[in-house]
Design an enzyme around this catalytic site. Structure first.
Site, mmCIF file in Angstrom:
data_model
loop_
_atom_site.group_PDB
_atom_site.id
_atom_site.type_symbol
_atom_site.label_atom_id
_atom_site.label_comp_id
_atom_site.label_asym_id
_atom_site.label_seq_id
_atom_site.Cartn_x
_atom_site.Cartn_y
_atom_site.Cartn_z
ATOM 1 N N LYS A 1 -17.921 49.424 40.713
ATOM 2 C CA LYS A 1 -18.848 48.924 39.682
ATOM 3 C C LYS A 1 -18.442 49.575 38.369
ATOM 4 O O LYS A 1 -18.701 50.755 38.144
ATOM 5 C CB LYS A 1 -20.280 49.324 40.074
ATOM 6 N N GLU B 1 -18.606 63.637 38.614
ATOM 7 C CA GLU B 1 -17.855 64.226 37.502
ATOM 8 C C GLU B 1 -18.647 63.860 36.258
ATOM 9 O O GLU B 1 -18.795 62.682 35.936
ATOM 10 C CB GLU B 1 -16.441 63.646 37.489
ATOM 11 N N CYS C 1 -15.453 63.401 28.198
ATOM 12 C CA CYS C 1 -16.212 64.506 28.783
ATOM 13 C C CYS C 1 -15.487 65.810 28.531
ATOM 14 O O CYS C 1 -16.090 66.877 28.582
ATOM 15 C CB CYS C 1 -16.506 64.270 30.248
ATOM 16 N N GLU D 1 -24.747 67.811 25.450
ATOM 17 C CA GLU D 1 -23.604 66.929 25.187
ATOM 18 C C GLU D 1 -23.985 65.841 24.187
ATOM 19 O O GLU D 1 -25.027 65.212 24.323
ATOM 20 C CB GLU D 1 -23.151 66.286 26.499
HETATM 21 C C1 UN1 Z 1 -12.969 62.018 30.440
HETATM 22 O O1 UN1 Z 1 -13.145 62.507 29.353
HETATM 23 O O2 UN1 Z 1 -13.888 61.446 31.043
HETATM 24 O O3 UN1 Z 1 -8.192 65.221 29.992
HETATM 25 C C2 UN1 Z 1 -11.629 62.021 31.107
HETATM 26 C C3 UN1 Z 1 -8.434 64.229 29.309
HETATM 27 C C4 UN1 Z 1 -8.122 62.861 29.885
HETATM 28 C C5 UN1 Z 1 -9.214 62.436 30.807
HETATM 29 C C6 UN1 Z 1 -10.581 62.555 30.220
HETATM 30 N N1 UN1 Z 1 -6.874 62.890 30.574
HETATM 31 O O4 UN1 Z 1 -8.919 64.331 28.215
#
Ligand code: UN1
Length: 496
Positions: free
Chosen positions: A176, A251, A285, A386
């Site tokens: 999804k 995550e 993230c 965040e």
């Molecule tokens: C994310 O921010 O959800 O390390 C993943 C990084 C990328 C992946 C980010 N390769 O910033």
């Protein structure tokens, strides 16, 4: 003009949602540009997809893993051939600049070739039995039907982190994708189909989290859930999945700190901070959202960083001269705006930016100025929560120990960076920073697919993607073969 219509993939057939309803996918740089109409799926569609995945599992689990891996190699090659087109599609639906969407497709390519190797490496262990003439081993088994729920910020890379290891391990999948960015996941799934993946092995169900995602999490025949998104939603996913004892890989959020020591290479630290904070418009993230500056360089760094942030070109990511694209939707703009207001009300200063861009070329999209906040203290909300936008907080410290303490003083623990030339401090930071990822003299963003990806504290629940994904998508079976031709009782017959 009617926008192109896209369908779900269920049991090898492209189907509209049972309701017939669709959700429009709009270009965040220009809302008059409709990328497509995607199915607004509900529990009914999820049921069909899970049933198809269950049927497909009966055969897929028996395909030798090296053969499953060959399909990933072919899919990887299809991504290579279509990289530019898929990157253009992604910039149109998600907003980040073309150089970055090419990187996103590249990350899926890297994942395809990395995980394909796992097809010949699904190692288990053998070990001596405590009994004579008895053989003991452990083998990795697929789990069954797995549900994958993915975010909009890496709409091809993150689905690939989940789909490819799940598939090579012999699971069948229902994915999804994020409501805002289904096209990139559609392109990825289409690549798998074109690579020869049998019908039903991957099923794509588009729609909202509350209608389609929740049904997947609660479905009795979905045996595991892998989710990437906010900590708030992740907590609900874990609680709902617990009712049917599903393993869940989460995550989630980050509040990533870059620490800059007095002895750092200043230009390198500035470049890293700018890329970490404003790359992907701060919507990673792993984005740098706190920059911790040692007092000796704080003033000089701040002036130069603000000047560089001011000079960033914001605009449509399809324009090669643009450095910062739009935010993905209006809700994200509101969040950025709200955090700037909260920060100011708590005593921080806006050193540059702080506003949505709404005039001229920005009028049709969702743009926010690259924003730098000064005078931020560790207790402020903007230093702890965040934002997921182009808003970064500058903070000062005196000693290295203080920097580590501030960096660790939050609930999240995804990525951290230290800029220094002092090798002793670098190793201390690698040990003491509470995070799943620590960079030395490199920004907080830029993880590679073959290392463990994930975080501690509220960022995750202990699982890792990349190196670690096979662990999640397989279950161990212990196998004992007794060739003594007699009953041998463990713990009893060899006790004396
Ligand atoms: C994310 O921010 O959800 O390390 C993943 C990084 C990328 C992946 C980010 N390769 O910033």
């Amino acid at each position: 003009m009617t926008p192109p219509t896209f369908h779900n993939l269920i049991g090898g057939q492209w189907l509209p949602a049972a309701s017939g309803k669709t959700i429009l996918n709009l270009n965040p740089a220009d809302h008059t540009d409709v990328v497509g109409a995607f199915p607004a799926s509900h529990a009914e569609d999820v049921d069909l997809a899970v049933a198809a995945a269950r049927r497909a599992f009966a055969k897929w689990r028996l395909v030798p893993a090296p053969k499953r891996a060959e399909i990933l190699v072919r899919a990887g090659n299809i991504l290579v051939q279509n990289k530019e087109r898929f990157a253009q599609d992604m910039t149109r639906e998600m907003g980040k600049v073309l150089a970055e969407t090419r990187g996103d497709v590249q990350e899926a390519i890297d994942e395809a070739f990395y995980v394909a190797g796992e097809g010949r490496r699904l190692f288990g262990v053998t070990t001596p039995s405590e009994l004579e003439n008895k053989f003991a081993m452990s083998v990795r088994m697929p789990i069954g039907v797995v549900g994958l729920i993915t975010p909009w910020n890496f709409p091809m890379a993150i689905p690939s982190w989940k789909l490819f290891p799940a598939l090579v391990a012999g699971n069948t999948c229902v994915i999804k994708p994020a409501t805002d960015t289904p096209l990139s996941t559609y392109n990825l799934v289409q690549a798998l189909v074109d690579a020869g993946l049998p019908p039903g092995v991957v099923n794509l169900v588009c729609g909202t989290g509350s209608a389609a995602g929740a049904a997947l999490v609660e479905h009795p025949y979905v045996r595991a859930i892998s989710f990437t998104g906010s900590s708030e939603v992740g907590s609900r996913v874990a609680q709902r999945a617990a009712a049917t004892f599903k393993p869940v890989s989460l995550e989630m959020g980050g509040k990533n700190a870059q620490i800059v020591m007095n002895d750092a290479n200043m230009d390198l630290a500035l470049e890293g901070a700018l890329w970490g904070a404003f790359g992907t418009t701060g919507q990673r993230c792993t984005a740098t959202s706190r920059i911790l500056l040692q007092s000796g360089i704080a003033k000089e760094f701040t002036a130069e960083f603000v000047a560089r942030a001011k000079s960033l070109k914001v605009g449509n990511g399809l324009d090669a001269s643009v450095q910062v694209g739009p935010q993905v939707n209006a809700a994200q703009i509101e969040t950025s705006q709200r955090y700037v207001e909260i920060a100011v009300s708590e005593g921080a200063q806006v050193l540059t930016g702080g506003q949505a861009l709404i005039e001229g070329p920005y009028a049709l999209g969702t743009f926010f100025e690259p924003t730098v906040l000064g005078g931020v203290r560790p207790s402020m909300r903007v230093a702890r929560e965040e934002v997921f936008g182009p808003v970064v907080s500058l903070m000062e410290f005196d000693t290295f120990e203080q920097a580590v303490e501030i960096a660790n003083s939050i609930d999240y623990g995804l990525s951290t960076a230290l800029y220094t030339k002092d090798v002793n401090r670098a190793f201390t930071a690698m040990r003491d920073l509470e995070a799943g990822i620590t960079y030395i003299n490199a920004p907080t963003i830029g993880a590679e697919v073959h290392l463990p990806f994930g975080g501690v504290k509220h960022t995750g629940n202990g699982h890792r993607e990349g190196l670690g994904a096979i662990e999640f998508f397989t279950t161990w079976k212990a196998v004992y073969v007794d060739y003594s031709d007699k009953l041998q009782r463990a713990q009893i017959d060899n006790a004396d």
